[in-house]
Design a protein around this motif. Structure first.
Motif, PDB file in Angstrom:
ATOM      1  N   ALA A  59      21.209 -45.791  10.815  1.00 33.43           N
ATOM      2  CA  ALA A  59      19.265 -45.636  10.752  1.00 33.43           C
ATOM      3  C   ALA A  59      18.531 -45.924  11.355  1.00 33.43           C
ATOM      4  CB  ALA A  59      19.084 -46.027   8.945  1.00 33.43           C
ATOM      5  N   ARG A  60      18.533 -47.464  11.677  1.00 33.57           N
ATOM      6  CA  ARG A  60      17.805 -47.496  11.858  1.00 33.57           C
ATOM      7  C   ARG A  60      17.476 -47.504  14.069  1.00 33.57           C
ATOM      8  NH1 ARG A  60      19.224 -54.488  11.963  1.00 33.57           N
ATOM      9  NH2 ARG A  60      19.120 -54.617  10.244  1.00 33.57           N
ATOM     10  N   LEU A  61      19.070 -46.475  14.778  1.00 33.83           N
ATOM     11  CA  LEU A  61      19.138 -46.206  15.694  1.00 33.83           C
ATOM     12  C   LEU A  61      17.543 -44.767  15.699  1.00 33.83           C
ATOM     13  CD1 LEU A  61      22.537 -46.387  16.932  1.00 33.83           C
ATOM     14  CD2 LEU A  61      20.890 -47.337  18.183  1.00 33.83           C
ATOM     15  N   ALA A  62      18.063 -43.782  14.472  1.00 35.72           N
ATOM     16  CA  ALA A  62      17.657 -42.926  14.718  1.00 35.72           C
ATOM     17  C   ALA A  62      15.778 -43.068  14.437  1.00 35.72           C
ATOM     18  CB  ALA A  62      18.154 -41.774  13.265  1.00 35.72           C
ATOM     19  N   ARG A  63      15.181 -44.803  14.061  1.00 35.34           N
ATOM     20  CA  ARG A  63      14.010 -44.592  13.564  1.00 35.34           C
ATOM     21  C   ARG A  63      12.934 -44.781  15.146  1.00 35.34           C
ATOM     22  NH1 ARG A  63      15.683 -47.491   7.632  1.00 35.34           N
ATOM     23  NH2 ARG A  63      15.950 -46.050   6.675  1.00 35.34           N
ATOM     24  N   ALA A  64      14.455 -45.454  15.898  1.00 34.50           N
ATOM     25  CA  ALA A  64      14.088 -45.866  17.128  1.00 34.50           C
ATOM     26  C   ALA A  64      13.558 -44.457  18.148  1.00 34.50           C
ATOM     27  CB  ALA A  64      14.636 -46.744  17.130  1.00 34.50           C
ATOM     28  N   GLY A  65      14.165 -43.107  17.029  1.00 28.01           N
ATOM     29  CA  GLY A  65      13.892 -41.936  18.239  1.00 28.01           C
ATOM     30  C   GLY A  65      14.787 -40.792  18.587  1.00 28.01           C
ATOM     31  N   LEU A  66      15.810 -42.038  18.154  1.00 29.64           N
ATOM     32  CA  LEU A  66      17.165 -41.382  19.202  1.00 29.64           C
ATOM     33  C   LEU A  66      18.363 -40.381  18.242  1.00 29.64           C
ATOM     34  CD1 LEU A  66      18.947 -44.542  20.726  1.00 29.64           C
ATOM     35  CD2 LEU A  66      17.280 -43.455  21.690  1.00 29.64           C
ATOM     36  N   ASP A  67      18.946 -39.545  18.930  1.00 28.89           N
ATOM     37  CA  ASP A  67      19.509 -38.586  17.706  1.00 28.89           C
ATOM     38  C   ASP A  67      20.591 -38.863  17.444  1.00 28.89           C
ATOM     39  OD1 ASP A  67      20.383 -35.897  16.951  1.00 28.89           O
ATOM     40  OD2 ASP A  67      21.157 -35.108  19.026  1.00 28.89           O
ATOM     41  N   VAL A  68      20.929 -39.312  16.527  1.00 29.06           N
ATOM     42  CA  VAL A  68      22.081 -40.440  16.138  1.00 29.06           C
ATOM     43  C   VAL A  68      23.026 -40.049  15.280  1.00 29.06           C
ATOM     44  CG1 VAL A  68      22.715 -42.590  14.756  1.00 29.06           C
ATOM     45  CG2 VAL A  68      20.161 -42.136  15.819  1.00 29.06           C
ATOM     46  N   VAL A  69      24.215 -39.382  15.677  1.00 24.26           N
ATOM     47  CA  VAL A  69      25.179 -38.641  14.353  1.00 24.26           C
ATOM     48  C   VAL A  69      26.404 -40.255  13.964  1.00 24.26           C
ATOM     49  CG1 VAL A  69      27.772 -37.069  14.323  1.00 24.26           C
ATOM     50  CG2 VAL A  69      25.830 -36.821  15.509  1.00 24.26           C
ATOM     51  N   GLY A  70      26.126 -39.889  12.373  1.00 22.48           N
ATOM     52  CA  GLY A  70      27.071 -41.210  11.960  1.00 22.48           C
ATOM     53  C   GLY A  70      28.342 -40.195  11.230  1.00 22.48           C
TER      54      GLY A  70
END
Length: 247
Positions: free
Chosen positions: A54-65
């Motif tokens: 979630a933190r990575l996504a909020r930093a603007g990254l495309d994230v797959v968990g």
């Protein structure tokens, strides 16, 4: 199979309540993902309840968990809808998400140590390698065997008042240390309902780690330590060095 601590819905919703809400252990991963060259896509392997993803996504990254525990992913989905959440193990990644081509894969907490066999660990590394683009990075932490950190794990009972559940206690017991394997038990009393989760972690030394990474298409670039736990962990950064063939 995931431990009950992550797979049992009654426990998964409690996990973050017993963690430090600031999670300083995650800060270095956010820095590595956003520094130059900035990662475009990040895969959080063993993402659990999704705090880092979630933190990575909020930093603007495309994230797959990615996590095999449906109960943990249910918590994660409520946390951040912008993340692509996959119920899968690391070894399943190429089949379930063949289009990933990630720039960075991360494994935080105890994720790298839940693979207690060489076969399971190799399969996980190979899966992660195939999910990375050529030159993509893997960063993970794992505890140093020589530090014998399990000797200092707290056995103090923890208490939380949980809305909708009531008073919850958590007790920790170290059960066994045999070679590189450390087994422990967490016992939760959920206002009168007792739920138990047993876990085993494998403590690998640095030559083991480096050898396993080489076998699975990685080149080790750096081995450091966690800023919040100096001397207790290896923090390993490796790059996908060559094409990885299916096993």
């Amino acid at each position: 199979m995931p431990d009950a601590l992550f797979a049992d819905p009654r426990l998964a919703v409690l996990h973050d309540l017993f963690e430090d809400p600031a999670r300083p252990d995650l800060d270095p991963y956010l820095v590595r993902a956003t520094r130059e060259p900035r990662a475009r896509r990040v895969v959080d392997v063993g993402c659990g309840t999704g705090v880092l993803a979630a933190r990575l996504a909020r930093a603007g990254l495309d994230v797959v968990g990615v996590d095999p525990a449906a109960a943990s992913l249910a918590v994660a989905r409520d946390r951040e809808p912008r993340v692509r959440w996959l119920q899968a193990g690391a070894a399943d990644l190429p089949a379930l998400a063949p289009d990933l081509e990630a720039d960075l894969a991360v494994m935080t907490g105890n994720v790298a140590q839940v693979f207690t066999t060489d076969t399971g660990w190799d399969a996980a590394l190979a899966g992660v390698a195939r999910a990375l683009r050529p030159g993509g990075r893997l960063v993970f932490e794992t505890r140093r065997p020589a530090a014998r950190d399990w000797e200092n794990w707290s056995t103090a009972t923890q208490h939380r008042d949980v809305p909708g559940t009531g008073h919850v206690t958590k007790r920790f017991e170290l059960l066994d240390v045999t070679g590189a394997l450390v087994t422990f038990r967490n016992t939760f009393d959920l206002a009168g309902t007792v739920v138990v989760s047993e876990s085993t972690l494998r403590f690998r030394d640095l030559p083991e780690l480096e050898g396993s990474l080489r076998r699975n298409g990685f080149t080790v670039q750096d081995v450091g330590q966690a800023p919040d736990r100096p001397g207790l962990e290896f923090v390993v950064e490796a790059t996908r060095a060559r094409p990885v063939t299916a096993r």
